[in-house]
Design an enzyme around this catalytic site. Structure first.
Site, short mmCIF file in Angstrom:
data_model
loop_
_atom_site.label_atom_id
_atom_site.label_comp_id
_atom_site.label_asym_id
_atom_site.label_seq_id
_atom_site.Cartn_x
_atom_site.Cartn_y
_atom_site.Cartn_z
N LYS A 183 0.83 -1.22 0.00
CA LYS A 183 0.00 0.00 0.00
C LYS A 183 0.86 1.26 0.00
CE LYS A 183 -3.80 -2.37 2.39
NZ LYS A 183 -4.39 -2.67 3.71
N TYR A 235 -2.64 0.41 11.57
CA TYR A 235 -4.11 0.34 11.71
C TYR A 235 -4.57 0.86 13.07
CZ TYR A 235 -3.21 -2.53 7.69
OH TYR A 235 -2.76 -2.99 6.48
N VAL A 278 -0.09 -8.59 6.49
CA VAL A 278 -0.49 -9.86 7.12
C VAL A 278 0.40 -11.04 6.73
CG1 VAL A 278 -2.91 -9.29 7.64
CG2 VAL A 278 -2.32 -10.26 5.40
O1 DON Z 1 -6.48 -7.56 1.41
C1 DON Z 1 -6.04 -8.16 2.38
O2 DON Z 1 -6.73 -8.43 3.36
C2 DON Z 1 -4.58 -8.54 2.36
N1 DON Z 1 -4.15 -8.79 1.02
C3 DON Z 1 -3.73 -7.43 2.92
C4 DON Z 1 -4.12 -7.04 4.33
C5 DON Z 1 -2.97 -6.71 5.19
O3 DON Z 1 -1.84 -7.01 4.90
C6 DON Z 1 -3.28 -6.08 6.50
N2 DON Z 1 -2.04 -5.85 7.24
N3 DON Z 1 -1.62 -6.05 8.28
#
Ligand code: DON
Length: 305
Positions: free
Chosen positions: A64, A241, A259
């Site tokens: 992001k 977050y 994640v």
């Molecule tokens: O869209 C999603 O949920 C995952 N591809 C990315 C989310 C994520 O990495 C949140 N971070 N901690």
């Protein structure tokens, strides 16, 4: 420095037993929760590392940052702010509720999923392929690595299970935040999240931001100082977050988690830090990774506050 990193990694290995791997993306369920690694690249290009620093993992939400940088290069901040604001959230990274109730339907910030999907729609490119390549090429530049690739297993897993992201994106289409074909924008988002990197790649990325937009290795400016400032500010308030406040108190650095278990942290004017620890807390942030950053921040007095 090498000894310090090794001591900190070994001291914090116990934390890899806490938290959970992100199984809501089935492809991530095979990650090894025991991994813990750290890589530092300072603004002179010096490197230090310890633990599982060379293990590959998917970049996930750390992508992001790259999409946000590209969107800021391709649009000015004012224009981007009409679609996505830069306010922190006390809700989860894939929360839907604020899209309807707050902020004139604009996603609160580009670090949460809704904001990142909308950010991709603002990146230059007439086709989804052009948009993907715009961010992918920039990711190669900022990591100083031409050999980063999509993990197709994770990409497929995200694409086939990403209904929450689908819901966010279709909602944003209904309110006019996104005008393009939703499945195409989502595909770009899923592909970007599925790119495999190592702690070194995200440390390099952090080092460019630490160096106000200049690649430490070549001296080439790839991001304006102004955009680096915006990105670091948003990382500080939104990058972890709904735990960004706690992280600011405990570590005190602009950072972005994913994640996949990675965290990219920036020590302005000093260094970029990449950590990996796949087991996550309830906000989706690496538990052991945060512990490593906490210790590093304390030992080297790195907090910006
Ligand atoms: O869209 C999603 O949920 C995952 N591809 C990315 C989310 C994520 O990495 C949140 N971070 N901690």
């Amino acid at each position: 420095m090498k000894d310090l990193l090794e001591t900190i990694v070994e001291k914090n290995r116990k934390w890899t037993k806490y938290g959970n791997i992100a199984t809501y993306i089935p492809g991530l369920a095979n990650s090894d929760a025991d991994h813990l690694g750290v890589f530092i690249c300072d603004i002179r290009g010096e490197e230090y590392f310890a633990g599982d620093y060379d293990v590959k993992f998917t970049i996930q939400s750390i992508s992001k940052i790259v999409s946000f940088i590209c969107a800021l290069i391709d649009n000015d901040f004012q224009k981007l702010s009409k679609k996505i604001s830069v306010e922190p959230t006390a809700d989860g990274f894939n929360s839907i509720v604020n899209l309807e109730t707050k902020n004139g339907h604009r996603p609160l910030n580009p670090m949460i999923n809704a904001g990142a999907i909308a950010t991709i729609s603002m990146v230059n490119g007439l086709t989804p392929k052009e948009k993907f390549n715009r961010v992918y090429d920039f990711m190669k530049k900022v990591t100083n690595n031409n050999h980063i690739y999509i993990n197709n297993n994770i990409y497929y897993s995200e694409k086939t299970t990403g209904d929450r992201n689908r819901a966010l994106a279709y909602y944003m289409k209904s309110t006019g935040i996104i005008e393009e074909n939703i499945e195409e924008i989502l595909n770009v988002y899923f592909k970007l999240c599925s790119i495999e990197i190592t702690c070194k790649d995200i440390a390099y990325m952090g080092a460019v931001l630490a160096n106000d937009g200049i690649l430490p290795m070549s001296g080439e400016r790839i991001i304006t100082k102004e955009i680096s400032k915006i990105v670091k500010a948003v990382m500080t308030t939104c990058g972890m977050y709904d735990s960004s406040g706690k992280f600011a108190v405990k570590v005190g650095l602009p950072a972005k988690s994913g994640v996949g278990g990675g965290i990219m942290a920036v020590v302005p004017k000093k260094m970029g830090i990449g950590v990996l620890g796949p087991a996550l807390d309830e906000s989706g942030n690496s538990i052991a990774g945060i512990k490593v950053l906490e210790d590093l921040s304390k030992e080297l007095d790195l907090s910006i506050f």
